[in-house]
Design a protein around this motif. Structure first.
Motif, PDB file in Angstrom:
ATOM      1  N   LEU A  99      11.786   1.983  35.842  1.00 42.97           N
ATOM      2  CA  LEU A  99      11.495   0.964  34.345  1.00 42.97           C
ATOM      3  C   LEU A  99      12.273   0.267  34.296  1.00 42.97           C
ATOM      4  CD1 LEU A  99      10.491   3.689  31.954  1.00 42.97           C
ATOM      5  CD2 LEU A  99       9.075   3.249  34.422  1.00 42.97           C
ATOM      6  N   LEU A 100      13.559  -0.109  34.816  1.00 44.07           N
ATOM      7  CA  LEU A 100      14.588  -1.264  34.542  1.00 44.07           C
ATOM      8  C   LEU A 100      13.655  -2.117  36.195  1.00 44.07           C
ATOM      9  CD1 LEU A 100      17.734   0.988  33.271  1.00 44.07           C
ATOM     10  CD2 LEU A 100      15.964  -0.328  31.978  1.00 44.07           C
ATOM     11  N   LYS A 101      14.254  -3.695  35.681  1.00 38.38           N
ATOM     12  CA  LYS A 101      14.344  -4.613  36.940  1.00 38.38           C
ATOM     13  C   LYS A 101      15.980  -5.369  37.049  1.00 38.38           C
ATOM     14  CE  LYS A 101      10.123  -3.263  37.685  1.00 38.38           C
ATOM     15  NZ  LYS A 101       9.787  -2.478  38.575  1.00 38.38           N
ATOM     16  N   GLY A 102      16.044  -5.624  38.328  1.00 39.66           N
ATOM     17  CA  GLY A 102      16.898  -6.620  37.948  1.00 39.66           C
ATOM     18  C   GLY A 102      18.460  -6.226  38.232  1.00 39.66           C
ATOM     19  N   ARG A 103      19.206  -7.004  37.653  1.00 38.46           N
ATOM     20  CA  ARG A 103      20.639  -6.775  37.235  1.00 38.46           C
ATOM     21  C   ARG A 103      20.486  -5.994  36.105  1.00 38.46           C
ATOM     22  NH1 ARG A 103      23.528 -12.866  36.444  1.00 38.46           N
ATOM     23  NH2 ARG A 103      23.615 -13.707  38.192  1.00 38.46           N
ATOM     24  N   THR A 104      19.574  -5.388  34.946  1.00 39.98           N
ATOM     25  CA  THR A 104      20.082  -4.248  34.564  1.00 39.98           C
ATOM     26  C   THR A 104      20.141  -3.518  35.485  1.00 39.98           C
ATOM     27  OG1 THR A 104      18.817  -5.744  32.409  1.00 39.98           O
ATOM     28  CG2 THR A 104      18.826  -3.061  32.360  1.00 39.98           C
ATOM     29  N   ARG A 105      19.434  -3.044  36.028  1.00 35.23           N
ATOM     30  CA  ARG A 105      18.694  -1.698  36.933  1.00 35.23           C
ATOM     31  C   ARG A 105      20.359  -1.336  37.348  1.00 35.23           C
ATOM     32  NH1 ARG A 105      14.112  -0.482  41.116  1.00 35.23           N
ATOM     33  NH2 ARG A 105      14.407   1.703  41.497  1.00 35.23           N
ATOM     34  N   THR A 106      20.678  -2.462  38.486  1.00 35.73           N
ATOM     35  CA  THR A 106      22.297  -2.615  39.558  1.00 35.73           C
ATOM     36  C   THR A 106      22.342  -2.028  38.468  1.00 35.73           C
ATOM     37  OG1 THR A 106      20.850  -4.348  40.525  1.00 35.73           O
ATOM     38  CG2 THR A 106      23.289  -3.465  40.209  1.00 35.73           C
ATOM     39  N   ALA A 107      23.230  -2.645  37.251  1.00 34.36           N
ATOM     40  CA  ALA A 107      24.075  -1.728  35.338  1.00 34.36           C
ATOM     41  C   ALA A 107      23.912  -0.738  35.834  1.00 34.36           C
ATOM     42  CB  ALA A 107      24.287  -2.747  35.046  1.00 34.36           C
ATOM     43  N   ALA A 108      22.622  -0.024  35.612  1.00 31.36           N
ATOM     44  CA  ALA A 108      22.503   0.901  35.068  1.00 31.36           C
ATOM     45  C   ALA A 108      22.546   2.648  36.279  1.00 31.36           C
ATOM     46  CB  ALA A 108      20.930   1.605  35.097  1.00 31.36           C
ATOM     47  N   GLN A 109      22.524   1.938  37.520  1.00 27.15           N
ATOM     48  CA  GLN A 109      22.779   2.886  38.687  1.00 27.15           C
ATOM     49  C   GLN A 109      24.005   2.373  39.124  1.00 27.15           C
ATOM     50  OE1 GLN A 109      20.580   1.283  42.497  1.00 27.15           O
ATOM     51  NE2 GLN A 109      21.834   2.552  43.804  1.00 27.15           N
ATOM     52  N   ILE A 110      25.204   1.476  38.870  1.00 23.78           N
ATOM     53  CA  ILE A 110      26.219   1.971  38.625  1.00 23.78           C
ATOM     54  C   ILE A 110      27.469   2.913  37.918  1.00 23.78           C
ATOM     55  CG2 ILE A 110      28.333   0.503  38.905  1.00 23.78           C
ATOM     56  CD1 ILE A 110      26.951  -2.391  39.394  1.00 23.78           C
ATOM     57  N   PHE A 111      26.543   2.426  36.925  1.00 27.61           N
ATOM     58  CA  PHE A 111      27.683   3.437  35.441  1.00 27.61           C
ATOM     59  C   PHE A 111      26.897   4.609  35.090  1.00 27.61           C
ATOM     60  CE2 PHE A 111      27.415   4.907  31.420  1.00 27.61           C
ATOM     61  CZ  PHE A 111      28.328   5.410  30.876  1.00 27.61           C
ATOM     62  N   SER A 112      25.636   5.007  36.021  1.00 28.10           N
ATOM     63  CA  SER A 112      24.875   6.761  36.457  1.00 28.10           C
ATOM     64  C   SER A 112      25.881   7.050  37.745  1.00 28.10           C
ATOM     65  CB  SER A 112      24.003   6.432  36.067  1.00 28.10           C
ATOM     66  OG  SER A 112      23.266   5.844  37.473  1.00 28.10           O
ATOM     67  N   SER A 113      26.070   6.139  38.393  1.00 32.46           N
ATOM     68  CA  SER A 113      26.874   6.896  39.353  1.00 32.46           C
ATOM     69  C   SER A 113      28.517   7.291  39.606  1.00 32.46           C
ATOM     70  CB  SER A 113      26.541   6.035  40.699  1.00 32.46           C
ATOM     71  OG  SER A 113      25.196   5.702  41.378  1.00 32.46           O
ATOM     72  N   GLY A 114      29.076   5.962  38.858  1.00 33.79           N
ATOM     73  CA  GLY A 114      30.277   6.025  38.716  1.00 33.79           C
ATOM     74  C   GLY A 114      31.184   6.801  37.578  1.00 33.79           C
ATOM     75  N   PHE A 115      29.713   7.326  37.382  1.00 29.08           N
ATOM     76  CA  PHE A 115      30.151   8.716  35.646  1.00 29.08           C
ATOM     77  C   PHE A 115      30.322   9.726  36.551  1.00 29.08           C
ATOM     78  CE2 PHE A 115      30.084  11.233  32.272  1.00 29.08           C
ATOM     79  CZ  PHE A 115      30.893  10.334  31.185  1.00 29.08           C
ATOM     80  N   ALA A 116      28.726  10.037  37.083  1.00 26.36           N
ATOM     81  CA  ALA A 116      28.998  11.032  37.566  1.00 26.36           C
ATOM     82  C   ALA A 116      29.473  11.252  39.012  1.00 26.36           C
ATOM     83  CB  ALA A 116      27.611  10.989  38.588  1.00 26.36           C
ATOM     84  N   ALA A 117      30.427  11.120  39.032  1.00 24.40           N
ATOM     85  CA  ALA A 117      31.221  10.315  40.112  1.00 24.40           C
ATOM     86  C   ALA A 117      32.168  11.501  40.238  1.00 24.40           C
ATOM     87  CB  ALA A 117      31.646   9.399  40.902  1.00 24.40           C
ATOM     88  N   ALA A 118      32.732  10.638  38.514  1.00 24.04           N
ATOM     89  CA  ALA A 118      33.780  11.330  37.827  1.00 24.04           C
ATOM     90  C   ALA A 118      33.447  12.697  37.902  1.00 24.04           C
ATOM     91  CB  ALA A 118      34.253  10.318  36.431  1.00 24.04           C
ATOM     92  N   ILE A 119      32.275  12.664  37.442  1.00 24.21           N
ATOM     93  CA  ILE A 119      32.769  14.269  36.581  1.00 24.21           C
ATOM     94  C   ILE A 119      32.874  15.372  38.249  1.00 24.21           C
ATOM     95  CG2 ILE A 119      30.806  15.566  36.506  1.00 24.21           C
ATOM     96  CD1 ILE A 119      31.474  14.745  33.957  1.00 24.21           C
ATOM     97  N   THR A 120      31.668  14.531  39.325  1.00 27.32           N
ATOM     98  CA  THR A 120      32.534  15.440  40.712  1.00 27.32           C
ATOM     99  C   THR A 120      33.384  15.658  40.738  1.00 27.32           C
ATOM    100  OG1 THR A 120      29.645  14.482  40.826  1.00 27.32           O
ATOM    101  CG2 THR A 120      30.586  15.349  42.723  1.00 27.32           C
ATOM    102  N   PHE A 121      34.352  14.650  40.892  1.00 23.08           N
ATOM    103  CA  PHE A 121      35.946  14.898  41.391  1.00 23.08           C
ATOM    104  C   PHE A 121      36.064  15.542  40.357  1.00 23.08           C
ATOM    105  CE2 PHE A 121      39.617  14.029  40.215  1.00 23.08           C
ATOM    106  CZ  PHE A 121      40.443  13.991  41.573  1.00 23.08           C
ATOM    107  N   PHE A 122      36.057  15.602  38.614  1.00 24.47           N
ATOM    108  CA  PHE A 122      36.378  17.146  38.183  1.00 24.47           C
ATOM    109  C   PHE A 122      35.866  18.717  37.765  1.00 24.47           C
ATOM    110  CE2 PHE A 122      37.901  14.049  35.545  1.00 24.47           C
ATOM    111  CZ  PHE A 122      38.831  14.152  34.641  1.00 24.47           C
TER     112      PHE A 122
END
Length: 627
Positions: A99-122
């Motif tokens: 539902l998001l577009k442009g920079r908002t979508r990019t920011a959402a993807q970076i945040f969700s992927s980064g936090f998910a990567a931290a969880i997966t690292f643990f």
């Protein structure tokens, strides 16, 4: 083109600038990785069949074959999850990113992927600690192979997924660097913060909830919740990979990937067209015949794939033209196909029936057999199919002019052409009565489906098609097992916190009537089904639900079918009903339009769920009859 891991891509970039060479290397790497998934999944199918043949001929089997198959399930689960991460096919709950577009979508993807990567690292770190802890015990799996060698697949798999989550955070190196920095920051705070973990637990759960809302995979939501709760209460996080290992090596769990493989053989071959032809020939002349065909074919395929989404994606292109040609409105056709996609969830050998039995026995100490659950689901499953067909008949055109005329020759020809597919349910259910384990029954069924599609009809070519089909199955199984394993860690925390006991005490004091309890149960489960993926819901909710059912004197088979029927209905419930999302994708329709089109089907199936809930003999008659 699927993207490989960041390590391979980095080496490619340093060695050459030719994009054709880069693409070729990626392709070769992906093919090699796919082969690593195909081999253990194929072995899981073949070993039980060889075991059956050896017992019949020589009265003996393969030493340690069950342990081998169980640990192959662990390997398939982790490799499938890693490849699903490579191909960006890890299941996420939230549609917010779409539902998001442009920079908002990019920011959402970076945040969700980064936090998910931290969880997966643990999860990687906890798995590595677990393997290092069990290695000195010297436990041997089979043939002198130490168990810890196989268990290494846990940290390897989680490590690969971590890298791939960071890589897919953005299409640009700057975005990937931001995601990596976020992951490192989250890990650093958790390891080196001077603040008490107990005080940081709530903020961490809030951040996890936000990442999940913005598109983090389901497994990181459940695994992250487990890790944060264990960390916040100063408990060892190795409990999460321990539970993952114990579930994926359960003696009944291999039946899930093997039955799924049988469904994929059918779905990827020409079985769908042959079955549609059969049902059209038999019922096409009736009013609403195409709707009846849709209900029957969808139920057949979902019962074997265990995933309504596979049914919608595989059959949508075949059945939508049939409905439109029969002069159904596009809205009614869309609603019918979306609603029918999950109809087979209660029919054997569907995966949720198997998984419910495993979890109820493993975590809630129930005394269920898979055969009882299979028999218990038949009556309710037929009811839901009948209600769907009834709604489709009502919405069909009343004029008889355009209906095909029944012809015995066409019906006979269609039945003869599809005779092998029509026998598959008989093989699946019948084998349960003649082989000692569900895993062997699954292997017999999948082998039969393989022979039908490759030898009899030759829909699939052994060299060209089978590796692709087995890989697709492995991706689905890997994604599901990833969710199940980490979700069991979350459940372990809930059980340790005595939440089931507290719920039983509260419910028995506040709810005096069994029937009132059932009404409340339906409401709660519908909410759960609309928000939580079915496999995760089974792992998390069933250990809490079964003690409540026992406290109110419910038949455990009836309780299980009520639960699964509500979960089936949850596929159609907004905001994140999986059928709504996949139907929107398959037919290129806005989510709101799909939801409106499906709402009448939701109400019709709700009537069926209430009948299943308040009329127990519909569920219990067959299991008690065959005791």
């Amino acid at each position: 083109m699927p993207v490989s891991s960041s390590v391979i891509i980095d080496s490619d970039l340093t060695s050459t600038r030719d994009p054709r060479t880069l693409s070729r290397r990626r392709r070769l790497f992906c093919q090699g990785e796919n082969l690593l998934l195909v081999i253990p999944l194929a072995a899981m199918l073949l070993l039980p069949v060889v075991e059956i043949v050896l017992r019949m001929v020589f009265k003996t089997g393969i030493s340690g074959s069950s342990a081998i198959v169980q640990h192959l399930t662990l390997i398939v689960g982790m490799l499938g999850g890693a490849i699903a991460a490579r191909d960006r096919r890890l299941l996420a709950l939230s549609p917010v990113q779409t539902l998001l577009k442009g920079r908002t979508r990019t920011a959402a993807q970076i945040f969700s992927s980064g936090f998910a990567a931290a969880i997966t690292f643990f999860l990687f770190l906890a798995s590595l600690q677990y393997v290092l802890a069990v290695r000195p015990l010297g436990k041997i799996l089979v043939y002198g192979i130490p168990s810890w060698i196989i268990q290494l697949i846990l940290p390897i798999g989680f490590g690969l997924i971590t890298l791939r989550l960071v890589w897919h955070a953005s299409g640009k190196y700057g975005g990937r660097a931001l995601a990596l920095a976020l992951a490192i920051a989250a890990v650093s705070v958790a390891i080196w913060t001077p603040v008490s973990p107990e005080r940081l637990m709530v903020p961490a759960l809030v951040a996890l909830g936000l990442a999940t809302l913005l598109g983090a995979p389901v497994f990181t939501a459940l695994g992250g919740a487990a890790l944060i709760l264990f960390w916040g209460h100063d408990l060892p996080i190795q409990a999460v990979p321990l539970k993952h290992y114990s579930l994926t090596t359960n003696n009944m769990l291999p039946s899930i990937p093997i039955f799924t493989l049988a469904g994929y053989f059918l779905a990827e071959g020409g079985a769908s067209k042959r079955l549609v032809r059969v049902f059209q020939a038999l019922v096409g002349q009736f009013r609403g015949g195409p709707a009846i065909v849709t209900a029957l074919v969808c139920a057949f395929f979902t019962s074997f794939t265990g995933a309504s989404g596979v049914t919608i994606l595989a059959l949508g292109g075949v059945l939508m033209p049939v409905l439109l040609a029969a002069r159904y409105s596009e809205r009614n056709a869309l609603g019918l196909l979306t609603g029918a996609g999950s109809l087979g969830m209660l029919f054997p050998p569907c995966l949720p029936l198997i998984l419910y039995t495993i979890v109820a026995n493993h975590s809630a100490h129930a005394d269920l057999t898979i055969k009882e659950m299979f028999l218990g689901g038949i009556g309710p499953g037929i009811l839901l199919v009948a209600l769907t067909a009834w709604w489709g008949i009502r919405k069909g055109p009343k004029e008889a002019a355009d209906r095909p005329v029944f012809r015995w020759s066409e019906a006979g020809s269609a039945l003869w052409d599809a005779k092998w597919e029509m026998l598959i349910p008989v093989v699946a259910i019948g084998s349960l009565f003649y082989v000692p384990t569900t895993v062997e029954a699954a292997a017999v069924t999948a082998t039969y489906a393989l022979l039908v599609t490759t030898v009899i009809h030759r829909d699939l070519r052994p060299i060209k098609d089978l590796p692709r089909v087995i890989t697709e199955c492995g991706l689905l199984v890997g994604g599901v097992l990833l969710i199940l394993g980490v979700a069991l860690g979350f459940t372990h925390y809930l059980v340790d916190a005595q939440l089931p006991d507290k719920m039983v005490e509260w419910a028995t004091q506040m709810v005096g009537s069994k029937w009132l309890f059932l009404l409340g149960l339906n409401v709660v489960l519908l909410l759960v089904g609309g928000l939580v993926e079915i496999y995760a819901a089974i792992i998390v909710v069933v250990p809490l639900l079964v003690p409540l059912g026992v406290a109110f004197g419910m038949d455990p088979i009836h309780l299980g079918i009520i639960f699964l029927a509500n979960m089936e209905l949850g596929f159609l419930c907004p905001p994140v009903g999986l059928n709504l999302l996949l139907s929107s994708y398959r037919f290129n329709k806005p989510m709101a339009e799909v939801t409106r089109a499906t709402f009448p089907m939701l109400l019709v199936l709700l009537v069926g769920v209430l009948l299943i809930t308040y009329f127990p003999p519909l569920t219990t008659f067959l299991p008690h009859w065959f005791k």
